[in-house]
Scaffold this active site. Structure first.
Site, short mmCIF file in Angstrom:
data_model
loop_
_atom_site.label_atom_id
_atom_site.label_comp_id
_atom_site.label_asym_id
_atom_site.label_seq_id
_atom_site.Cartn_x
_atom_site.Cartn_y
_atom_site.Cartn_z
N LYS A 134 -5.65 1.20 -7.87
CA LYS A 134 -6.26 2.08 -6.98
C LYS A 134 -5.82 3.40 -6.60
CE LYS A 134 -7.30 0.84 -2.85
NZ LYS A 134 -6.81 1.64 -1.80
N SER A 146 2.53 8.49 7.01
CA SER A 146 1.81 8.14 5.81
C SER A 146 2.12 8.97 4.79
CB SER A 146 0.32 7.98 6.24
OG SER A 146 -0.52 7.75 5.08
N ASP A 161 1.67 -2.22 2.12
CA ASP A 161 0.55 -3.04 1.75
C ASP A 161 0.68 -4.46 1.49
OD1 ASP A 161 -1.20 -0.83 2.39
OD2 ASP A 161 -1.15 -0.04 0.32
N GLN A 184 0.23 9.88 2.57
CA GLN A 184 -1.30 10.33 2.03
C GLN A 184 -1.20 11.69 2.45
OE1 GLN A 184 -3.79 7.64 3.74
NE2 GLN A 184 -3.45 6.03 2.40
#
Length: 401
Positions: A20, A158, A284, A160
């Site tokens: 992903k 994060s 994760d 991201q």
């Protein structure tokens, strides 16, 4: 949705689901590239569907044929676009900087939990660049125009946010620098972003550790590329092997830069005397590591503070569910200790906390004791075929809608 998992040993060979993390990044880069790209190995999880919704909001058309995605890239500026991010934190954080390239006003919609997780790093970072955010219920409104310059942001929140900037800044008319302050956690995810950008013809130079120079006026190039196997989700399959099953997972690159390939070595550490495992770079993996340590024996996990900002508070959620197996835990600000012990069959339904990785971790443990798991539909977020794959490995799984 509730599933019932009966005790049994997993046995068989499975192809790893596609990554992903790679798919998100490849879809966005292909959308930014003028021309047609063909991406192979795309699985339509909820997070990937959110990313496709968002490139559609950018005016980028695409077609799906089996696991191949054909993207006709190039931003088409839209008036006040709305980016539907569903529950995907990576989609939200990747697209905010990109949206500011093509519109001075963009809205981002998503679940209540996604809005709770927030975008505070961008709010702080962009304030000095004249970009403002307004939150209204399940929407975030971004206003302003992204310009180049120097961007300094924390490395322990994060990755991201860093990736989102990296995707957008090469397209500006001014060069930029990103300085990520230590400690830098989840660095492998930044490396995946840089690798995918290189594949699509964009240059970023790391001029010193965690300081990145991004030349201006670059263009993404269309590509024909394939997504590699996903170590993050394969970890749940490999956990069944660690519990005594006979499971072979194919399609995983041993030389992958995915940080979660460390699951293989971490599984071996669980339950060793005075075992301490730092998961700051692989948060994760927390649910599956906690589940395995409940069987293997007491383990102290450090670097866990970011588990609070995932799909749920994963440290607390796992502690609650492990208690139903008779296993106690201790959760602090930045540590989780799983004491381990003899598992008992849960007398109550296991709660999936609407979190795909919690549901999969509970399934791993229920393969030993049996059990019923709620919110089982959450696996659609990243691994929609998870329960079908469990059946292929010989586990009995029954659905109760």
């Amino acid at each position: 949705m509730i599933v019932t998992v009966k005790p049994g040993k997993a046995n068989g060979t499975l192809q790893s689901p596609p990554s992903k993390s790679y798919a998100h990044r490849m879809i966005l880069c292909a959308a930014l590239a003028k021309g047609t790209s063909h991406l192979h190995g795309i699985a339509l999880s909820e997070d990937i569907l959110a990313t496709l919704d968002c490139i559609r909001a950018m005016g980028v058309p695409f077609e799906q044929d089996g696991d191949t995605l054909t993207i006709h890239g190039g931003i088409r500026p839209a008036l006040n676009p709305v980016f539907p991010c569903r529950e995907s934190g990576s989609t939200l954080r990747f697209f905010i900087p990109v949206s500011l390239l093509c519109s001075q006003n963009a809205a981002f919609s998503g679940s209540e939990r996604l809005m709770e997780r927030g975008i505070h790093v961008y709010e702080d970072l962009f304030r000095e660049h004249g970009i403002t955010f307004q939150k209204t219920g399940t929407q975030i409104q971004a206003s302003g125009t992204l310009s180049g310059g120097t961007f300094t942001l924390p490395g322990n929140v994060s990755s991201q946010y860093i990736s989102g900037l990296l995707f957008a800044l090469p397209l500006l008319s001014q060069p930029s620098t990103i300085h990520v302050l230590p400690p830098v956690e989840s660095r492998p995810y930044i490396d995946i972003t840089l690798s995918v950008m290189r594949t699509f013809g964009v240059e970023v130079r790391e001029i010193s550790p965690n300081k990145f120079f991004i030349p201006a006026c670059q263009n993404y190039q269309c590509r024909d590329a394939a997504v590699e196997g996903d170590w993050s989700n394969a970890a749940f399959l490999l956990a069944l092997q660690a519990l005594g099953g006979s499971v072979c997972v194919t399609g995983l690159a041993e030389n992958s830069i995915q940080g979660d390939k460390v699951c293989v070595s971490l599984f071996k550490q669980l339950g060793n005397p005075n075992s301490t495992v730092n998961i700051a770079d692989c948060p994760d993996l927390a649910p599956v590591l906690f589940a395995l340590s409940a069987v293997k024996g007491e383990t102290l996990f450090t670097g866990t503070k970011r588990l609070k900002i995932k799909e749920c508070d994963r440290g607390q959620a796992m502690a609650e569910e492990l208690q139903k197996f008779g296993v106690s835990s201790e959760v602090t600000e930045n540590t989780v200790r799983i004491f381990g012990g003899k598992l008992q069959k849960p007398a109550e339904i296991l709660c999936g906390h609407n979190d795909h990785r919690i549901v999969m971790a509970m399934t791993v443990l229920a393969s030993i004791t049996g059990g019923r798991i709620s919110d089982a539909q959450a696996v659609r977020k990243s691994y929609p075929n998870f329960f079908e794959d469990m059946r292929q490995l010989g586990l009995e799984v029954e659905y109760d809608d």
